[in-house]
Design an enzyme around this catalytic site. Structure first.
Site, PDB file in Angstrom:
ATOM      1  N   GLY A  97       1.507  -1.618   2.197  1.00 23.56           N
ATOM      2  CA  GLY A  97       2.872  -1.186   2.516  1.00 23.56           C
ATOM      3  C   GLY A  97       3.334  -1.793   3.828  1.00 23.56           C
ATOM      4  O   GLY A  97       4.519  -2.110   4.000  1.00 23.56           O
ATOM      5  N   SER A  98       2.399  -1.953   4.755  1.00 22.75           N
ATOM      6  CA  SER A  98       2.748  -2.560   6.047  1.00 22.75           C
ATOM      7  C   SER A  98       3.175  -4.006   5.846  1.00 22.75           C
ATOM      8  O   SER A  98       4.147  -4.481   6.460  1.00 22.75           O
ATOM      9  CB  SER A  98       1.548  -2.507   7.000  1.00 22.75           C
ATOM     10  OG  SER A  98       1.124  -1.178   7.159  1.00 22.75           O
ATOM     11  N   ASP A 206       6.256   6.339   1.007  1.00 22.71           N
ATOM     12  CA  ASP A 206       5.761   7.704   0.779  1.00 22.71           C
ATOM     13  C   ASP A 206       6.631   8.445  -0.223  1.00 22.71           C
ATOM     14  O   ASP A 206       6.600   9.679  -0.269  1.00 22.71           O
ATOM     15  CB  ASP A 206       5.770   8.487   2.104  1.00 22.71           C
ATOM     16  CG  ASP A 206       4.843   7.880   3.138  1.00 22.71           C
ATOM     17  OD1 ASP A 206       3.972   7.091   2.743  1.00 22.71           O
ATOM     18  OD2 ASP A 206       4.995   8.191   4.331  1.00 22.71           O
ATOM     19  N   SER A 227       3.932   1.517  -0.743  1.00 24.90           N
ATOM     20  CA  SER A 227       2.510   1.403  -0.384  1.00 24.90           C
ATOM     21  C   SER A 227       1.689   1.966  -1.534  1.00 24.90           C
ATOM     22  O   SER A 227       2.032   3.007  -2.097  1.00 24.90           O
ATOM     23  CB  SER A 227       2.195   2.205   0.881  1.00 24.90           C
ATOM     24  OG  SER A 227       0.779   2.331   1.017  1.00 24.90           O
ATOM     25  N   HIS A 232      -1.172   7.572  -1.549  1.00 26.61           N
ATOM     26  CA  HIS A 232       0.211   7.426  -2.014  1.00 26.61           C
ATOM     27  C   HIS A 232       0.336   7.785  -3.497  1.00 26.61           C
ATOM     28  O   HIS A 232      -0.633   8.108  -4.149  1.00 26.61           O
ATOM     29  CB  HIS A 232       0.714   6.020  -1.692  1.00 26.61           C
ATOM     30  CG  HIS A 232       0.806   5.797  -0.209  1.00 26.61           C
ATOM     31  ND1 HIS A 232       1.984   5.742   0.471  1.00 26.61           N
ATOM     32  CD2 HIS A 232      -0.172   5.678   0.731  1.00 26.61           C
ATOM     33  CE1 HIS A 232       1.739   5.584   1.763  1.00 26.61           C
ATOM     34  NE2 HIS A 232       0.441   5.540   1.940  1.00 26.61           N
ATOM     35  N   ASN A 301       0.096 -15.237   4.069  1.00 22.69           N
ATOM     36  CA  ASN A 301      -0.411 -15.038   2.703  1.00 22.69           C
ATOM     37  C   ASN A 301      -0.741 -13.559   2.599  1.00 22.69           C
ATOM     38  O   ASN A 301      -1.742 -13.101   3.154  1.00 22.69           O
ATOM     39  CB  ASN A 301      -1.633 -15.906   2.431  1.00 22.69           C
ATOM     40  CG  ASN A 301      -2.189 -15.633   1.033  1.00 22.69           C
ATOM     41  OD1 ASN A 301      -1.665 -14.775   0.305  1.00 22.69           O
ATOM     42  ND2 ASN A 301      -3.237 -16.324   0.658  1.00 22.69           N
TER      43      ASN A 301
END
Ligand SMILES: Cc1ncc(COP(=O)(O)O)c(C=O)c1O
Length: 472
Positions: A97-98, A206, A227, A232, A301
Site C-alpha cells: 500500500g505504501s 483500510d 493495501s 487488511h 520497480n
C-alpha cells in the site's frame, strides 16, 4: 511409467489442500463450519490477521509450481477482477500500500501531464492523524503536505478546514485516507477539488468495500490505493494496488513509474504491444532504439510476484463475505458495549450523528456512508476513571489484541519533528490539530476482522465491561 507433470501437479495440489485443512484451522473464517477451539484468556484474540482456507494455499502452490514468478497471468487476471469489483477503469498491482501511495502521487509529477503536473513546492492537503506512508510520498516528491485536523469521532479529515488550507496557485492536490474503514466526506472533498481543479487521491488502503451514497470508496478520486498486507480486507502477504478511476493517461504514468520508469507498456514476457518497438525516437536516443529500454521517468520497480496475485484472486472471491463479517462484528461489539457511553466515544460513520439499537441516526446532509470496518475504535473520555493505557494493558493481559490509530498525530513523530527542525518549509500546519492529538492520546481499537468468532467477540465485550466495573 513415470507420472506426467500434470499428474504430479494434481497430486501435489490435492495434498496441499489436505495439508492446509490440517495445518491452518486457526486461520479460517470465524463462521467456518469447523471453528478453531477458543479458550478465553488463553487463546489470543488478534486485532487482525490472515483469513484463508485451502483455496489460497492451493493457488499459491500452483502458481509457484508453474514458476513464472514475476507478475504474469495471475497478476493480469487479478488486476482485471479487482477493477471490475470496484468499478474502476484499471487497477495496477504493486508490492505494498505504501508503494501504491508513492506511485499515485509520483505519477502526478510526470512531465506528460503538462500544466497539471505537480512541481516541487506545490502543496497537497492531507490529514494529521493516520498512517505515515499516506504522507511520506508527498514529501519524498518535494511537495509540501498541508495538515488539517481529524474529527476524533469519525477519525476522518475535518472538511470544514479545507478552505483554510487552500492557497490559490499553490494547492494542487488532496490526498486523504478513509480512516479505519470509514469513508471521509466525499461530497465535500470532491466538490472542493472540482471547484479548485485539484487532483484527488483516495488512500483506500483500510477501506476496501466502504460505500459513500452507495458507491465504493476508491472510485471518486483521480487515483486511489489499496493495501493487501495481512490485517487488511484481503491479503496477498505483501501487496497493494493503484486504482485508475477514469483517465487511462494516468494508468500509463503509474505503470511507467512502477516498472522502472520505462516508456514501453508491454506486459511481462510480451514484446511490441505498441506495434512500433523499433520505430520510436525519444530523448536524445538514436531513432529506432528498442522501446523496451526507453525511460521517460525516473522510476522504481514496485511489482509483486505472480504467486502473490494468485492468492489475492482467491481472497477477492471471499471479499463480500469478509466485508459483511466486519460489519456484523462491529455491530455485535457496539451492541455489546452499549451503556458504556459515559466512558467512551465510540467511532461513528461520517454523516452519522449517533447510534441506537435500531442503527445509526444521520445528519441532514442526505448523504449516507456504509463502513467496511478495519477495527472497532473507542476513545477513552477524559472524564473516565481510567486511561487508554490502563485499558490497553487490561486487554493485553486478557490476550486481546488492540492497536492505536497507527502514528497518531504524525507531526509528533520523530521523523516529522526532525523535518520541522531541519526544513521548516517542508510542511505546513493549519490550526491546532486538537482532534489529531485527542486521537493520539485517547484512541484504541480492537479487531473486527473476519477470523473472529462469536465466542471471541463475546469475550471481548465481557472483558471491557469487567475492566470498566473494576475502575468505576
Ligand atoms: C491508511 C494506510 N495507508 C497505507 C498503508 C500502507 O500499506 P502497506 O502496509 O501495504 O505498505 C497503511 C498500512 O496499513 C494504511 O493504514
Amino acid at each position: 511409467m513415470p507420472k506426467s507433470a500434470a499428474e504430479l501437479k494434481a497430486e501435489i495440489l490435492r495434498l496441499t489442500r489436505e495439508f492446509s485443512a490440517a495445518a491452518h484451522a486457526a486461520n479460517r473464517p470465524g463462521n467456518d463450519a469447523r471453528p478453531a477451539p477458543f479458550a478465553p484468556g488463553q487463546t489470543t484474540v488478534p486485532y487482525a490477521g490472515r483469513v484463508f482456507t485451502e483455496d489460497e494455499v492451493e493457488a499459491a502452490v500452483s502458481a509457484t509450481l508453474d514458476f513464472w514468478l514475476t507478475l504474469g497471468a495471475e497478476g493480469e487476471a487479478f488486476e482485471q477482477e479487482l477493477a471490475a469489483f470496484l468499478g474502476v477503469k484499471r487497477s495496477l498491482l504493486v508490492n505494498s500500500g505504501s508503494s501504491a501511495n508513492l506511485l499515485a502521487i509520483t505519477a502526478l509529477t510526470s512531465r506528460k501531464l503538462g500544466e497539471r503536473r505537480l512541481h516541487p513546492g506545490d502543496e497537497v492537503i492531507t490529514v494529521a492523524a493516520g498512517f505515515p506512508t499516506t504522507v511520506a510520498p508527498i514529501i519524498q516528491n518535494g511537495l509540501v503536505p498541508v495538515f488539517i485536523d481529524n474529527d476524533p469521532v469519525t477519525l476522518n479529515a475535518r472538511v470544514e478546514m479545507l478552505a483554510a488550507a487552500f492557497v490559490p496557485g499553490k494547492t494542487k492536490a488532496v490526498m486523504l485516507a478513509h480512516t479505519l474503514g470509514n469513508p471521509f466526506d466525499l461530497s465535500a472533498v470532491t466538490e472542493f477539488c472540482r471547484r479548485h481543479h485539484l487532483w484527488l487521491i483516495e488512500d483506500n488502503c483500510d477501506a476496501l468495500g466502504c460505500r459513500y451514497d452507495g458507491q465504493f470508496t476508491g472510485t471518486f478520486g483521480d487515483l486511489s490505493t489499496q493495501s493487501f498486507y495481512p490485517p487488511h480486507h484481503l491479503t496477498m502477504g505483501e501487496g497493494g494496488a493503484v486504482n485508475i478511476t477514469r483517465d487511462m493517461k494516468l494508468k500509463v504514468l503509474v505503470e511507467s513509474f512502477r516498472d522502472w520508469g520505462r516508456d514501453c507498456w508491454c506486459a511481462s514476457g510480451k514484446d511490441n504491444t505498441c506495434h512500433k518497438r523499433f520505430g520510436w525516437q525519444l530523448g536524445e536516443l538514436p531513432e529506432g532504439y528498442d522501446h523496451k529500454y526507453i525511460y521517460s521517468h525516473l522510476g522504481y520497480n514496485l511489482k509483486p510476484l505472480d504467486p502473490q496475485a494468485a492468492i489475492g484472486r482467491q481472497q477477492l472471491k471471499k471479499l463480500p463475505a469478509f466485508i459483511q463479517a466486519r460489519i456484523d462484528h462491529w455491530n455485535h461489539l457496539r451492541a455489546g458495549l452499549a451503556g458504556l457511553e459515559e466512558f467512551f466515544d465510540f467511532q461513528l460513520p461520517t454523516h452519522a450523528t449517533g447510534w441506537t439499537t435500531n442503527g445509526f441516526t444521520w445528519d441532514a446532509s442526505g448523504h449516507r456512508t456504509e463502513c467496511s470496518w478495519f477495527g472497532f475504535m473507542m476513545l477513552v473520555k477524559k472524564s473516565a476513571p481510567f486511561t487508554r493505557r490502563e485499558l490497553a494493558e487490561a486487554l493485553d493481559a486478557a490476550k486481546i489484541g488492540s492497536r492505536m490509530l497507527f502514528g497518531g498525530n504524525l507531526l509528533r513523530q520523530p521523523a516529522f519533528v526532525d523535518l520541522k527542525k531541519e526544513r521548516p518549509a517542508a510542511l505546513r500546519v493549519v490550526g491546532d490539530l486538537a482532534g489529531a492529538d485527542r486521537i493520539m492520546n485517547e484512541c484504541i481499537f480492537v479487531g473486527t476482522y473476519p477470523g473472529l468468532t462469536r465466542p471471541m467477540l463475546d469475550y471481548m465485550i465481557e472483558t471491557v465491561h469487567r475492566f470498566v466495573k473494576t475502575r468505576s
